[in-house]
Design a protein around this motif. Structure first.
Motif, PDB file in Angstrom:
ATOM      1  N   LEU A   1      22.022   7.641 -17.072  1.00  0.00           N
ATOM      2  CA  LEU A   1      22.993   8.719 -17.254  1.00  0.00           C
ATOM      3  C   LEU A   1      24.221   8.477 -16.378  1.00  0.00           C
ATOM      4  CD1 LEU A   1      20.598  11.795 -17.368  1.00  0.00           C
ATOM      5  CD2 LEU A   1      22.083  11.043 -19.212  1.00  0.00           C
ATOM      6  N   LEU A   2      23.977   8.083 -15.130  1.00  0.00           N
ATOM      7  CA  LEU A   2      25.091   7.813 -14.225  1.00  0.00           C
ATOM      8  C   LEU A   2      25.951   6.669 -14.758  1.00  0.00           C
ATOM      9  CD1 LEU A   2      24.119   8.010 -10.463  1.00  0.00           C
ATOM     10  CD2 LEU A   2      25.758   9.391 -11.719  1.00  0.00           C
ATOM     11  N   SER A   3      25.283   5.698 -15.359  1.00  0.00           N
ATOM     12  CA  SER A   3      26.028   4.535 -15.850  1.00  0.00           C
ATOM     13  C   SER A   3      26.919   4.917 -17.024  1.00  0.00           C
ATOM     14  CB  SER A   3      25.081   3.400 -16.224  1.00  0.00           C
ATOM     15  OG  SER A   3      24.578   3.583 -17.519  1.00  0.00           O
ATOM     16  N   LEU A   4      26.571   6.023 -17.702  1.00  0.00           N
ATOM     17  CA  LEU A   4      27.450   6.517 -18.770  1.00  0.00           C
ATOM     18  C   LEU A   4      28.828   6.814 -18.183  1.00  0.00           C
ATOM     19  CD1 LEU A   4      25.129   9.082 -20.582  1.00  0.00           C
ATOM     20  CD2 LEU A   4      25.595   6.729 -21.228  1.00  0.00           C
ATOM     21  N   TYR A   5      28.814   7.274 -16.951  1.00  0.00           N
ATOM     22  CA  TYR A   5      30.072   7.602 -16.298  1.00  0.00           C
ATOM     23  C   TYR A   5      30.750   6.366 -15.712  1.00  0.00           C
ATOM     24  CZ  TYR A   5      28.595  12.481 -16.343  1.00  0.00           C
ATOM     25  OH  TYR A   5      28.194  13.719 -16.707  1.00  0.00           O
ATOM     26  N   GLN A   6      29.926   5.465 -15.234  1.00  0.00           N
ATOM     27  CA  GLN A   6      30.476   4.450 -14.347  1.00  0.00           C
ATOM     28  C   GLN A   6      30.709   3.076 -14.929  1.00  0.00           C
ATOM     29  OE1 GLN A   6      27.315   5.153 -11.411  1.00  0.00           O
ATOM     30  NE2 GLN A   6      29.000   5.527  -9.987  1.00  0.00           N
ATOM     31  N   ASN A   7      29.869   2.689 -15.898  1.00  0.00           N
ATOM     32  CA  ASN A   7      29.901   1.301 -16.324  1.00  0.00           C
ATOM     33  C   ASN A   7      31.071   0.994 -17.249  1.00  0.00           C
ATOM     34  OD1 ASN A   7      29.410  -1.288 -17.123  1.00  0.00           O
ATOM     35  ND2 ASN A   7      27.204  -1.008 -17.187  1.00  0.00           N
ATOM     36  N   LYS A   8      32.074   0.416 -16.669  1.00  0.00           N
ATOM     37  CA  LYS A   8      33.303   0.108 -17.404  1.00  0.00           C
ATOM     38  C   LYS A   8      33.101  -1.062 -18.378  1.00  0.00           C
ATOM     39  CE  LYS A   8      36.028   2.639 -14.489  1.00  0.00           C
ATOM     40  NZ  LYS A   8      36.847   3.773 -14.873  1.00  0.00           N
ATOM     41  N   ASN A   9      32.022  -1.797 -18.211  1.00  0.00           N
ATOM     42  CA  ASN A   9      31.818  -2.986 -19.048  1.00  0.00           C
ATOM     43  C   ASN A   9      31.082  -2.690 -20.355  1.00  0.00           C
ATOM     44  OD1 ASN A   9      32.989  -4.540 -17.057  1.00  0.00           O
ATOM     45  ND2 ASN A   9      31.030  -4.716 -15.971  1.00  0.00           N
ATOM     46  N   ARG A  10      30.668  -1.443 -20.478  1.00  0.00           N
ATOM     47  CA  ARG A  10      29.919  -1.064 -21.658  1.00  0.00           C
ATOM     48  C   ARG A  10      30.884  -0.559 -22.725  1.00  0.00           C
ATOM     49  NH1 ARG A  10      24.648   1.937 -19.640  1.00  0.00           N
ATOM     50  NH2 ARG A  10      23.242   0.313 -20.308  1.00  0.00           N
ATOM     51  N   SER A  11      30.649  -0.899 -23.966  1.00  0.00           N
ATOM     52  CA  SER A  11      31.526  -0.383 -25.026  1.00  0.00           C
ATOM     53  C   SER A  11      31.248   1.106 -25.209  1.00  0.00           C
ATOM     54  CB  SER A  11      31.264  -1.118 -26.338  1.00  0.00           C
ATOM     55  OG  SER A  11      30.123  -0.593 -26.960  1.00  0.00           O
ATOM     56  N   SER A  12      32.265   1.834 -25.636  1.00  0.00           N
ATOM     57  CA  SER A  12      32.084   3.280 -25.767  1.00  0.00           C
ATOM     58  C   SER A  12      31.106   3.606 -26.896  1.00  0.00           C
ATOM     59  CB  SER A  12      33.420   3.980 -25.981  1.00  0.00           C
ATOM     60  OG  SER A  12      33.950   3.668 -27.232  1.00  0.00           O
ATOM     61  N   LYS A  13      30.951   2.655 -27.821  1.00  0.00           N
ATOM     62  CA  LYS A  13      29.968   2.819 -28.892  1.00  0.00           C
ATOM     63  C   LYS A  13      28.569   2.945 -28.291  1.00  0.00           C
ATOM     64  CE  LYS A  13      29.316   0.709 -33.469  1.00  0.00           C
ATOM     65  NZ  LYS A  13      29.718  -0.480 -34.264  1.00  0.00           N
ATOM     66  N   GLU A  14      28.272   2.032 -27.381  1.00  0.00           N
ATOM     67  CA  GLU A  14      26.963   2.006 -26.745  1.00  0.00           C
ATOM     68  C   GLU A  14      26.751   3.244 -25.884  1.00  0.00           C
ATOM     69  OE1 GLU A  14      24.460  -1.086 -23.917  1.00  0.00           O
ATOM     70  OE2 GLU A  14      26.506  -1.586 -24.522  1.00  0.00           O
ATOM     71  N   VAL A  15      27.794   3.594 -25.147  1.00  0.00           N
ATOM     72  CA  VAL A  15      27.744   4.790 -24.309  1.00  0.00           C
ATOM     73  C   VAL A  15      27.442   6.009 -25.152  1.00  0.00           C
ATOM     74  CG1 VAL A  15      29.169   6.379 -22.959  1.00  0.00           C
ATOM     75  CG2 VAL A  15      29.255   3.929 -22.492  1.00  0.00           C
ATOM     76  N   LYS A  16      28.116   6.086 -26.294  1.00  0.00           N
ATOM     77  CA  LYS A  16      27.949   7.242 -27.172  1.00  0.00           C
ATOM     78  C   LYS A  16      26.512   7.329 -27.685  1.00  0.00           C
ATOM     79  CE  LYS A  16      30.433   9.829 -30.658  1.00  0.00           C
ATOM     80  NZ  LYS A  16      31.749   9.987 -31.272  1.00  0.00           N
ATOM     81  N   LYS A  17      25.979   6.202 -28.066  1.00  0.00           N
ATOM     82  CA  LYS A  17      24.610   6.147 -28.593  1.00  0.00           C
ATOM     83  C   LYS A  17      23.613   6.639 -27.541  1.00  0.00           C
ATOM     84  CE  LYS A  17      21.475   2.799 -30.459  1.00  0.00           C
ATOM     85  NZ  LYS A  17      21.242   1.345 -30.367  1.00  0.00           N
ATOM     86  N   LEU A  18      23.741   6.099 -26.342  1.00  0.00           N
ATOM     87  CA  LEU A  18      22.872   6.488 -25.225  1.00  0.00           C
ATOM     88  C   LEU A  18      22.952   7.985 -24.942  1.00  0.00           C
ATOM     89  CD1 LEU A  18      22.962   3.936 -22.271  1.00  0.00           C
ATOM     90  CD2 LEU A  18      21.050   5.388 -22.932  1.00  0.00           C
TER      91      LEU A  18
END
Lengths: 128, 128
Positions: free
Chosen positions: A66-83
């Motif tokens: 959950l924290l990485s949803l906020y922090q991980n700049k290397n993740r695509s927003s598609k992946e973030v959204k799915k999570l």
DNA sequence: ATAAACTCTCCATTAACTGGAATGTAAAGA
DNA sequence: TCTTTACATTCCAGTTAATGGAGAGTTTAT
């Protein structure tokens, strides 16, 4: 700010906040002189968020996600959204159960008259 | 029924159900021949209830209290009502927090466009 | 200067399971 | 009936997420 201030603001114990530092969840800067942990407002925001998530039984590992949803700049927003959607779904699941627990207790309260007679329609409800 | 059936119906693991027997939360009868635990529908209803309460972080001790709301015939209904109302209040407390956690995540989802660009308005939200 | 309050690390303990070994019981098929 | 397979038992060790306490250093307040 020092650890006790951070603990106060995030409504966690000092021990717990220190523990979250130990396991590299929220790693504060250090005062180079004293070695004291030094927390920023961002750190406190993270602690708050973790506190909330933990209170709903998200594991430490899930909190990390959950924290990485906020922090991980290397993740695509598609992946973030799915999570995130998956997390929301699991929250909604819990919310449903929550209401049913509340309803069960409410029912109990309503069927008790609240006087001093030692009786209540009890296992009837339980074994429904 | 045997333990695995009880576990299945209550959506708990066999290990957990056995653990609840060990700590005298839900004590099933025993098959005198085999020594196998033998669960009734009432036992399963209790397991279900405990499962629900545990998922909302009520401790084992609190679960015992909640169960006693159903079971303790020696308690006046006044006392039962008081205890139950307190539990409901603590559930409502959690419910509020729950919604705020959900909202935080929803907001995140809505502000992400969901394409492949690796950006998301992140610590802005966190440090609000 | 000294006490009180706060912090540090390190180690032990707790709650609520969870996993695995060694063994016993029951149901189903050859 | 034998035996294999599935399920059960106890007992003990390990895990997760803290929590408690000892012993020692630091900071602040008087």
């Amino acid at each position: 700010m020092n650890i006790s201030q951070a603990a106060k603001l995030s409504k966690l114990s000092v021990k717990t906040v220190r523990y979250y530092a130990d396991i590299k969840m929220v790693e504060p800067a250090r005062n180079i002189r004293s070695g004291y942990r030094s927390y920023t407002n961002d750190d406190v925001a993270k602690l708050n968020f973790i506190g909330k998530a933990r209170r709903f039984n998200f594991s430490i590992e899930e909190c990390r996600e959950l924290l990485s949803l906020y922090q991980n700049k290397n993740r695509s927003s598609k992946e973030v959204k799915k999570l995130t959607l998956a997390k929301i779904a699991s929250i909604d699941e819990k919310l449903k159960e929550f209401h049913s627990l509340r309803d069960e207790l409410s029912y109990l309260v309503n069927c008790c008259n609240g006087d001093d007679r030692p009786s209540c329609p009890i296992l009837d409800e339980l074994s429904k």
